[in-house]
Design a protein around this motif. Structure first.
Motif, PDB file in Angstrom:
ATOM      1  N   LEU A   1      23.087  11.157  51.254  1.00  0.00           N
ATOM      2  CA  LEU A   1      23.091  11.962  52.482  1.00  0.00           C
ATOM      3  C   LEU A   1      24.484  12.519  52.770  1.00  0.00           C
ATOM      4  CD1 LEU A   1      21.185  12.840  54.793  1.00  0.00           C
ATOM      5  CD2 LEU A   1      21.962  10.828  56.064  1.00  0.00           C
ATOM      6  N   LEU A   2      25.518  11.714  52.505  1.00  0.00           N
ATOM      7  CA  LEU A   2      26.896  12.168  52.745  1.00  0.00           C
ATOM      8  C   LEU A   2      27.268  13.341  51.850  1.00  0.00           C
ATOM      9  CD1 LEU A   2      28.895   8.823  53.220  1.00  0.00           C
ATOM     10  CD2 LEU A   2      28.615  10.657  54.899  1.00  0.00           C
ATOM     11  N   VAL A   3      26.767  13.338  50.608  1.00  0.00           N
ATOM     12  CA  VAL A   3      27.033  14.456  49.702  1.00  0.00           C
ATOM     13  C   VAL A   3      26.497  15.759  50.294  1.00  0.00           C
ATOM     14  CG1 VAL A   3      26.552  15.407  47.408  1.00  0.00           C
ATOM     15  CG2 VAL A   3      27.044  12.972  47.660  1.00  0.00           C
ATOM     16  N   LEU A   4      25.359  15.664  50.971  1.00  0.00           N
ATOM     17  CA  LEU A   4      24.760  16.843  51.617  1.00  0.00           C
ATOM     18  C   LEU A   4      25.466  17.182  52.926  1.00  0.00           C
ATOM     19  CD1 LEU A   4      22.530  19.002  51.878  1.00  0.00           C
ATOM     20  CD2 LEU A   4      21.060  17.233  52.873  1.00  0.00           C
ATOM     21  N   VAL A   5      25.656  16.175  53.783  1.00  0.00           N
ATOM     22  CA  VAL A   5      26.207  16.410  55.124  1.00  0.00           C
ATOM     23  C   VAL A   5      27.647  16.914  55.058  1.00  0.00           C
ATOM     24  CG1 VAL A   5      26.893  15.277  57.279  1.00  0.00           C
ATOM     25  CG2 VAL A   5      24.666  14.766  56.257  1.00  0.00           C
ATOM     26  N   LEU A   6      28.467  16.327  54.169  1.00  0.00           N
ATOM     27  CA  LEU A   6      29.868  16.756  54.071  1.00  0.00           C
ATOM     28  C   LEU A   6      29.996  18.156  53.490  1.00  0.00           C
ATOM     29  CD1 LEU A   6      31.674  13.479  52.917  1.00  0.00           C
ATOM     30  CD2 LEU A   6      31.888  14.632  55.117  1.00  0.00           C
ATOM     31  N   GLY A   7      28.957  18.629  52.817  1.00  0.00           N
ATOM     32  CA  GLY A   7      28.959  20.016  52.354  1.00  0.00           C
ATOM     33  C   GLY A   7      28.641  20.982  53.479  1.00  0.00           C
TER      34      GLY A   7
ATOM     35  N   ILE B   1      39.030  15.413  45.046  1.00  0.00           N
ATOM     36  CA  ILE B   1      38.906  14.151  44.312  1.00  0.00           C
ATOM     37  C   ILE B   1      38.150  13.106  45.126  1.00  0.00           C
ATOM     38  CG2 ILE B   1      41.062  12.943  44.949  1.00  0.00           C
ATOM     39  CD1 ILE B   1      41.305  12.605  41.748  1.00  0.00           C
ATOM     40  N   ILE B   2      38.301  13.135  46.452  1.00  0.00           N
ATOM     41  CA  ILE B   2      37.550  12.200  47.310  1.00  0.00           C
ATOM     42  C   ILE B   2      36.059  12.496  47.226  1.00  0.00           C
ATOM     43  CG2 ILE B   2      37.089  11.550  49.715  1.00  0.00           C
ATOM     44  CD1 ILE B   2      40.124  11.919  50.228  1.00  0.00           C
ATOM     45  N   THR B   3      35.701  13.779  47.324  1.00  0.00           N
ATOM     46  CA  THR B   3      34.279  14.142  47.306  1.00  0.00           C
ATOM     47  C   THR B   3      33.686  13.982  45.904  1.00  0.00           C
ATOM     48  OG1 THR B   3      34.907  16.486  47.039  1.00  0.00           O
ATOM     49  CG2 THR B   3      34.435  15.696  49.270  1.00  0.00           C
ATOM     50  N   TYR B   4      34.507  14.178  44.871  1.00  0.00           N
ATOM     51  CA  TYR B   4      34.030  13.929  43.506  1.00  0.00           C
ATOM     52  C   TYR B   4      33.668  12.455  43.332  1.00  0.00           C
ATOM     53  CZ  TYR B   4      34.298  12.482  38.697  1.00  0.00           C
ATOM     54  OH  TYR B   4      34.018  11.871  37.505  1.00  0.00           O
ATOM     55  N   VAL B   5      34.535  11.572  43.819  1.00  0.00           N
ATOM     56  CA  VAL B   5      34.265  10.123  43.724  1.00  0.00           C
ATOM     57  C   VAL B   5      32.992   9.776  44.489  1.00  0.00           C
ATOM     58  CG1 VAL B   5      35.118   7.843  44.444  1.00  0.00           C
ATOM     59  CG2 VAL B   5      36.653   9.446  43.291  1.00  0.00           C
ATOM     60  N   LEU B   6      32.817  10.366  45.666  1.00  0.00           N
ATOM     61  CA  LEU B   6      31.605  10.124  46.470  1.00  0.00           C
ATOM     62  C   LEU B   6      30.345  10.505  45.685  1.00  0.00           C
ATOM     63  CD1 LEU B   6      30.335   9.532  49.343  1.00  0.00           C
ATOM     64  CD2 LEU B   6      30.524  12.003  49.733  1.00  0.00           C
ATOM     65  N   THR B   7      30.370  11.658  45.033  1.00  0.00           N
ATOM     66  CA  THR B   7      29.217  12.132  44.262  1.00  0.00           C
ATOM     67  C   THR B   7      28.980  11.275  43.025  1.00  0.00           C
ATOM     68  OG1 THR B   7      29.847  14.367  44.984  1.00  0.00           O
ATOM     69  CG2 THR B   7      28.158  14.201  43.296  1.00  0.00           C
ATOM     70  N   THR B   8      30.066  10.896  42.347  1.00  0.00           N
ATOM     71  CA  THR B   8      29.954  10.060  41.151  1.00  0.00           C
ATOM     72  C   THR B   8      29.327   8.712  41.474  1.00  0.00           C
ATOM     73  OG1 THR B   8      31.866  11.125  40.122  1.00  0.00           O
ATOM     74  CG2 THR B   8      31.282   8.945  39.310  1.00  0.00           C
TER      75      THR B   8
ATOM     76  N   VAL C   1      20.609  16.022  44.138  1.00  0.00           N
ATOM     77  CA  VAL C   1      21.699  16.401  45.051  1.00  0.00           C
ATOM     78  C   VAL C   1      23.050  16.215  44.372  1.00  0.00           C
ATOM     79  CG1 VAL C   1      22.917  15.633  47.135  1.00  0.00           C
ATOM     80  CG2 VAL C   1      20.471  16.073  47.232  1.00  0.00           C
ATOM     81  N   CYS C   2      23.219  15.098  43.662  1.00  0.00           N
ATOM     82  CA  CYS C   2      24.480  14.836  42.952  1.00  0.00           C
ATOM     83  C   CYS C   2      24.736  15.887  41.870  1.00  0.00           C
ATOM     84  CB  CYS C   2      24.455  13.443  42.326  1.00  0.00           C
ATOM     85  SG  CYS C   2      24.444  12.113  43.523  1.00  0.00           S
ATOM     86  N   MET C   3      23.694  16.201  41.086  1.00  0.00           N
ATOM     87  CA  MET C   3      23.859  17.176  39.999  1.00  0.00           C
ATOM     88  C   MET C   3      24.192  18.565  40.559  1.00  0.00           C
ATOM     89  SD  MET C   3      23.564  15.580  37.111  1.00  0.00           S
ATOM     90  CE  MET C   3      24.366  14.199  37.918  1.00  0.00           C
ATOM     91  N   PHE C   4      23.495  18.967  41.620  1.00  0.00           N
ATOM     92  CA  PHE C   4      23.771  20.271  42.243  1.00  0.00           C
ATOM     93  C   PHE C   4      25.181  20.302  42.834  1.00  0.00           C
ATOM     94  CE2 PHE C   4      18.984  20.847  42.811  1.00  0.00           C
ATOM     95  CZ  PHE C   4      18.903  21.827  41.830  1.00  0.00           C
ATOM     96  N   SER C   5      25.609  19.170  43.402  1.00  0.00           N
ATOM     97  CA  SER C   5      26.951  19.106  43.990  1.00  0.00           C
ATOM     98  C   SER C   5      28.021  19.219  42.910  1.00  0.00           C
ATOM     99  CB  SER C   5      27.121  17.795  44.770  1.00  0.00           C
ATOM    100  OG  SER C   5      28.415  17.711  45.323  1.00  0.00           O
ATOM    101  N   LEU C   6      27.851  18.477  41.811  1.00  0.00           N
ATOM    102  CA  LEU C   6      28.814  18.556  40.709  1.00  0.00           C
ATOM    103  C   LEU C   6      28.853  19.953  40.105  1.00  0.00           C
ATOM    104  CD1 LEU C   6      28.076  15.128  38.965  1.00  0.00           C
ATOM    105  CD2 LEU C   6      30.179  15.749  40.174  1.00  0.00           C
ATOM    106  N   ALA C   7      27.701  20.643  40.125  1.00  0.00           N
ATOM    107  CA  ALA C   7      27.647  22.013  39.600  1.00  0.00           C
ATOM    108  C   ALA C   7      28.281  23.017  40.568  1.00  0.00           C
ATOM    109  CB  ALA C   7      26.198  22.399  39.320  1.00  0.00           C
TER     110      ALA C   7
ATOM    111  N   PRO D   1      25.964  25.567  46.695  1.00  0.00           N
ATOM    112  CA  PRO D   1      25.982  25.387  48.150  1.00  0.00           C
ATOM    113  C   PRO D   1      24.619  24.924  48.645  1.00  0.00           C
ATOM    114  CG  PRO D   1      25.899  27.724  47.572  1.00  0.00           C
ATOM    115  CD  PRO D   1      26.063  26.968  46.289  1.00  0.00           C
ATOM    116  N   PRO D   2      24.525  24.195  49.766  1.00  0.00           N
ATOM    117  CA  PRO D   2      25.604  23.870  50.698  1.00  0.00           C
ATOM    118  C   PRO D   2      26.181  22.480  50.465  1.00  0.00           C
ATOM    119  CG  PRO D   2      23.519  23.347  51.723  1.00  0.00           C
ATOM    120  CD  PRO D   2      23.197  23.773  50.317  1.00  0.00           C
ATOM    121  N   LEU D   3      26.156  21.979  49.241  1.00  0.00           N
ATOM    122  CA  LEU D   3      26.597  20.613  48.959  1.00  0.00           C
ATOM    123  C   LEU D   3      28.121  20.528  48.896  1.00  0.00           C
ATOM    124  CD1 LEU D   3      23.845  19.901  46.316  1.00  0.00           C
ATOM    125  CD2 LEU D   3      23.886  19.125  48.683  1.00  0.00           C
ATOM    126  N   VAL D   4      28.629  19.292  48.990  1.00  0.00           N
ATOM    127  CA  VAL D   4      30.067  19.100  49.153  1.00  0.00           C
ATOM    128  C   VAL D   4      30.847  19.552  47.917  1.00  0.00           C
ATOM    129  CG1 VAL D   4      30.153  16.705  48.285  1.00  0.00           C
ATOM    130  CG2 VAL D   4      31.748  17.456  50.061  1.00  0.00           C
ATOM    131  N   GLY D   5      30.227  19.504  46.736  1.00  0.00           N
ATOM    132  CA  GLY D   5      30.911  19.972  45.530  1.00  0.00           C
ATOM    133  C   GLY D   5      31.257  21.446  45.593  1.00  0.00           C
TER     134      GLY D   5
END
Length: 495
Positions: A469-475, A340-347, A386-392, A395-399
């Protein structure tokens, strides 16, 4: 009982309350279009509150105050810290948008945001049923007003009315469930309710009856199907800055009260509420992903995306207790907290891009409005991709890592049902990838509707770049945040 120790425990809340009142008074003398003084006072207040919450969380102590009505523990303090940061980012993104739409005629946008955050703090820190409800009402009443802040906009007013009616119904569900549990256990204190339920002195049927209404109320606040009806209409109808406010920090608060009520208060009833959560999770993944495919409005698509994402959070909560054994609890609940923390970050980043494009004089809330964004601004197109790929869950994104941790928690139960749920969640994620990738396709392969370049204030550009950048780095290196979540859950459950 009022004492110095209790006041220290709730010092972040006191600071937030006092400064919200001060900012409301100071704003009376502010005349600038962007409410500069109000904005910077608000940001300074939020920075100080986030620092205090992080400092309390880092000590790792669990403290009770006001006759055990309030608890300060690592999980709660980290959730409050992240909720505060989310609100700071929302205000950075939303101020230019709000100014362009005459929403900053007064300081209500900032003061209502602060009071809404105060409600979240009360919810997260409550160790008493009544206090949870007070915090919930403070947060939601401010949210209703924020949705209707554009008084001359019919769509926003309609969204506020829908939100108000459905929100009142959900609050009624929660309050009725709480009253049932109070009648059965004779206490509003969450720890005392746990002891009474564990003793077996109360009829199981009575407890489950109250539990059904509590889970229904929590499902509404999380946005899980079939209690999701408000999300698409409110997300689409509310001003985009307010949509982001509703879709970010309050999700953290909703997770906090879910842990307080279900885990800390009613974990002996886990076999019952976990079955309810499984139904909610399956419905959320199904409804969210399938309905999102048909959407052409970007905000409405992200609303259904939220419903699907909450399915994963609920799956994590449903995997904590296996056959009466709580060994898997810390992994499952920390996976949900991380998710939920990483979802909020991406949103935050995704809506930040929508807000940025909307500053050109139109809302930019249709998927076609992103056409050819890469040709107009490669940086912002890359952040949105990056956000769309993470929500989907690519890898290697945080989602991807968020989904992986929840799936690992399900598989670790070694139960056929949980493994089946994990497979179902993966299939639904593949379905969901379609509508996320469609946005990327429009940005990179469609011809731009306008040739104008996208410009942004320096603070928005900087925060948006860090956010993406955080969405990428945290992944790539998720270990630090995952350890923080696991440590917070372990210390909170140990009390």
């Amino acid at each position: 009982m009022l004492d110095a120790f209790s006041l220290i425990v709730v010092s972040p809340e006191i600071l937030l309350l006092v400064m919200a009142c001060v900012i409301a008074l100071v704003d009376l003398g502010v005349t600038s279009r962007l409410r500069g003084l109000t904005y910077w006072l608000t940001m300074g207040t939020l920075a100080a509150v986030a620092f205090f919450c992080a400092d309390f969380a880092a000590t790792g102590n669990t403290l009770y105050a006001f006759n055990k009505m309030v608890v300060s523990d690592p999980m709660g303090n980290w959730l409050k810290c992240f909720a505060t940061i989310a609100l700071m980012v929302t205000l950075v993104y939303g101020r230019p948008y709000a100014a362009d739409r005459d929403m900053l005629r007064g300081g209500e946008f900032f003061t209502l945001s602060l009071f809404s955050l105060l409600g979240m703090f009360v919810m997260i820190s409550a160790s008493n049923f009544l206090l949870i409800y007070v915090g919930l009402e403070l947060m939601t009443l401010c949210s209703y007003a924020l949705v209707a802040l554009r008084r001359d906009n019919e769509v926003a007013t309609e969204a506020a009315m829908k939100y108000f009616v459905l929100g009142a119904m959900a609050s009624g569900f929660l309050l009725y469930g709480i009253s049932m549990l109070y009648g059965a256990t004779g206490s509003l204190d969450i720890n005392e309710v746990f002891r009474v339920i564990a003793s077996g002195r109360v009829k199981h049927q009575v407890l489950v009856f109250g539990l059904v209404f509590i889970v229904a109320g929590l499902a509404f606040k999380l946005g899980a199907a079939p209690f999701h009806m408000w999300i698409p209409d409110v997300y689409q109808g509310a001003p985009t800055a307010v949509t982001l406010m509703i879709g970010s920090a309050p999700e953290l608060a909703a997770f906090g009260i879910a842990i307080r009520l279900l885990v800390e208060g009613m974990i002996p009833l886990a076999p019952d509420w976990q079955q309810m959560l499984v139904v909610l999770a399956v419905a959320s993944l199904l409804v969210g992903n399938l309905a999102a495919i048909a959407q052409t409005n970007l905000k409405r698509m992200l609303a259904y995306s939220t419903i699907a994402q909450m399915g994963f959070v609920v799956l994590g909560l449903a995997a904590g207790v296996v056959g009466g054994n709580t060994n898997n609890a810390q992994y499952a609940y920390s996976a949900s907290m991380f998710y939920i923390i990483t979802y909020v970050l991406t949103t935050l980043a995704a809506f930040g891009i929508i807000l940025l494009l909307a500053r050109e004089g139109f809302e930019s809330d249709e998927i076609t409005d992103l056409a050819g964004l890469n040709q107009r601004s490669p940086l912002y197109a890359a952040i949105m991709a990056v956000c769309m790929f993470s929500l989907a869950g690519v890898p290697p994104l945080v989602g991807f890592y968020g989904k992986l941790t929840v799936l690992q928690a399900l598989v670790a139960t070694n139960e056929a049902t949980s493994i089946g749920l994990a497979i179902f969640a993966v299939v639904m994620s593949l379905v969901g990838a379609f509508y996320y990738l469609r946005v990327v396709k429009v940005m990179y392969f469609d011809s731009p509707i306008t040739a104008t370049t996208v410009s942004a204030p320096a603070d928005v550009r900087a925060v948006l770049s860090i956010n993406g950048l955080l969405v990428l780095v945290l992944g790539i290196v998720p270990g630090g945040l995952m350890t923080l979540c696991a440590d917070a859950i372990v210390k909170t459950l140990a009390t």
